[in-house]
Design a protein around this motif. Structure first.
Motif, PDB file in Angstrom:
ATOM      1  N   ALA A   1     -17.168  40.208 -48.505  1.00 48.38           N
ATOM      2  CA  ALA A   1     -18.068  39.112 -48.876  1.00 48.38           C
ATOM      3  C   ALA A   1     -17.429  37.749 -48.681  1.00 48.38           C
ATOM      4  O   ALA A   1     -18.135  36.735 -48.723  1.00 48.38           O
ATOM      5  N   ARG A   2     -16.113  37.704 -48.443  1.00 45.74           N
ATOM      6  CA  ARG A   2     -15.486  36.410 -48.149  1.00 45.74           C
ATOM      7  C   ARG A   2     -16.060  35.790 -46.870  1.00 45.74           C
ATOM      8  O   ARG A   2     -15.968  34.594 -46.659  1.00 45.74           O
ATOM      9  N   PHE A   3     -16.655  36.624 -46.035  1.00 48.24           N
ATOM     10  CA  PHE A   3     -17.267  36.135 -44.801  1.00 48.24           C
ATOM     11  C   PHE A   3     -18.771  35.876 -44.952  1.00 48.24           C
ATOM     12  O   PHE A   3     -19.433  35.517 -43.979  1.00 48.24           O
ATOM     13  N   GLY A   4     -19.287  36.063 -46.165  1.00 44.86           N
ATOM     14  CA  GLY A   4     -20.733  35.970 -46.375  1.00 44.86           C
ATOM     15  C   GLY A   4     -21.308  34.586 -46.184  1.00 44.86           C
ATOM     16  O   GLY A   4     -22.378  34.419 -45.602  1.00 44.86           O
ATOM     17  N   GLY A   5     -20.613  33.567 -46.679  1.00 46.42           N
ATOM     18  CA  GLY A   5     -21.154  32.220 -46.596  1.00 46.42           C
ATOM     19  C   GLY A   5     -21.418  31.780 -45.166  1.00 46.42           C
ATOM     20  O   GLY A   5     -22.492  31.243 -44.858  1.00 46.42           O
ATOM     21  N   ASN A   6     -20.451  32.039 -44.292  1.00 47.74           N
ATOM     22  CA  ASN A   6     -20.644  31.623 -42.900  1.00 47.74           C
ATOM     23  C   ASN A   6     -21.688  32.477 -42.199  1.00 47.74           C
ATOM     24  O   ASN A   6     -22.395  31.981 -41.303  1.00 47.74           O
TER      25      ASN A   6
END
Length: 328
Positions: free
Chosen positions: A61-66
């Protein structure tokens, strides 16, 4: 308190014109909006928190924002479902990401609280893109410092009111127990929406009820319909300052496969969007959208649903800002 609305010095700057610049070109800010450093004043800040150290199952989920930002390239400036042009009502801008320590949860929680507070102090409301659900606790702390204890609508397959995981007090399954313990939630106006699936035991529900939460299960939404559910939620919230926290796993895996802890039997994306639209005129002070994990997302289904969810929440906030400005 942070509710005073002053007239903007100039008309809000909206998204890049897609008739001049193709949607797939240029920086992937949320909805192709300007960055905060490109506008004089930001009334709704879209900010990312790329952090997933608090997850108990699948990371990513660390890549979710982008991923949400990329999917939001397809959003358009007029929202017919709410009959509003959100980016013309108030200045919405992309605040980039809050950089947090991926190896130290306690430090990350402190950083999110501090940076969220700095944005709130600038006069903005927050639309935060996670990241895992651990970040809801420091975001709620920052909001409560400015509004007092807030009402909470929590859209999720899970309760997230457990005590600890492996002895850790700050995880994606514990933020709302901590928030109740810290007195930053208005316990007369708390609701989970979309919960389902197995629990560790019946005591989970007993403990949750003692904290003041009402529960609207995914099955309740299916049987009773979105209009009735929304009316129930609005009655519970009233005009209290409201924080909305959306875990994308509230949606069925058919609608959101890209998440860390999927559960069968969830809401459709249509049901989630309709419930959110029904919150028009509520006193929405900030919101988050978490647990989008693009590594498990087929054809960006989850990111698309998440981008539209953030769009509806942003529309609610800008409508409220405009109404408060009109009321003086």
């Amino acid at each position: 308190m942070n509710d005073r609305i002053t007239p903007p010095a100039e008309a809000p700057r909206g998204p890049v014109d897609s008739s001049r610049v193709p949607r797939y070109a240029g920086p992937a800010t949320f909805a192709r909006l300007p960055r905060v450093d490109e506008v004089a004043r930001t009334e709704v800040a879209v900010v990312g928190v790329p952090f997933d150290t608090g997850v108990s199952y699948r990371p990513g989920a660390r890549f979710g924002g982008n991923a949400i930002r990329e999917a939001s390239r397809l959003l358009r400036p007029y929202n017919p479902a709410q009959d509003a042009s959100p980016f013309a009502l108030a200045q919405v801008a992309d605040a980039g990401d809050i950089a947090v320590n991926p190896f130290d949860i306690d430090e990350a929680v402190e950083t999110v609280q501090h940076e969220a507070g700095r944005l709130l102090d600038s006069g903005a409301r927050l639309m935060t893109l996670g990241g895992d659900h651990t970040i809801a606790l420091p975001l709620l702390r920052a909001v409560a410092e400015r509004h007092g204890p807030v009402a909470l609508l929590h859209f999720d397959a899970h309760l997230d009111t457990w005590d600890t995981y492996f002895g850790a007090a700050y995880t994606h399954g514990t933020p709302f127990r901590r928030a109740v313990e810290e007195g930053i939630l208005d316990t007369s106006a708390l609701s989970h929406v979309g919960t389902r699936g197995p629990l560790y035991g019946k005591q989970d529900l007993t403990d949750d009820a003692k904290m003041g939460f009402g529960i609207v299960t995914a099955a309740d939404v299916m049987r009773r319909g979105t209009d009735e559910i929304t009316d129930q939620l609005r009655q519970r919230i009233g005009d209290r300052p409201l924080y909305v926290s959306v875990d994308i796993d509230v949606l069925d895996p058919a609608h959101a496969p890209g998440t860390g802890t999927p559960e069968a039997g969830g809401l459709t994306s249509r049901e989630l969007l309709e419930i959110l639209r029904g919150l028009a005129d509520c006193h929405l002070v900030s919101a988050d959208l978490v647990e989008v994990a693009p590594a498990y997302d087929h054809a960006e289904i989850t990111a698309v649903a998440a981008s539209h969810t953030a769009y509806e929440l942003t529309t609610l906030m800008t409508r409220r800002i405009a109404a408060e400005r009109d009321a003086g």
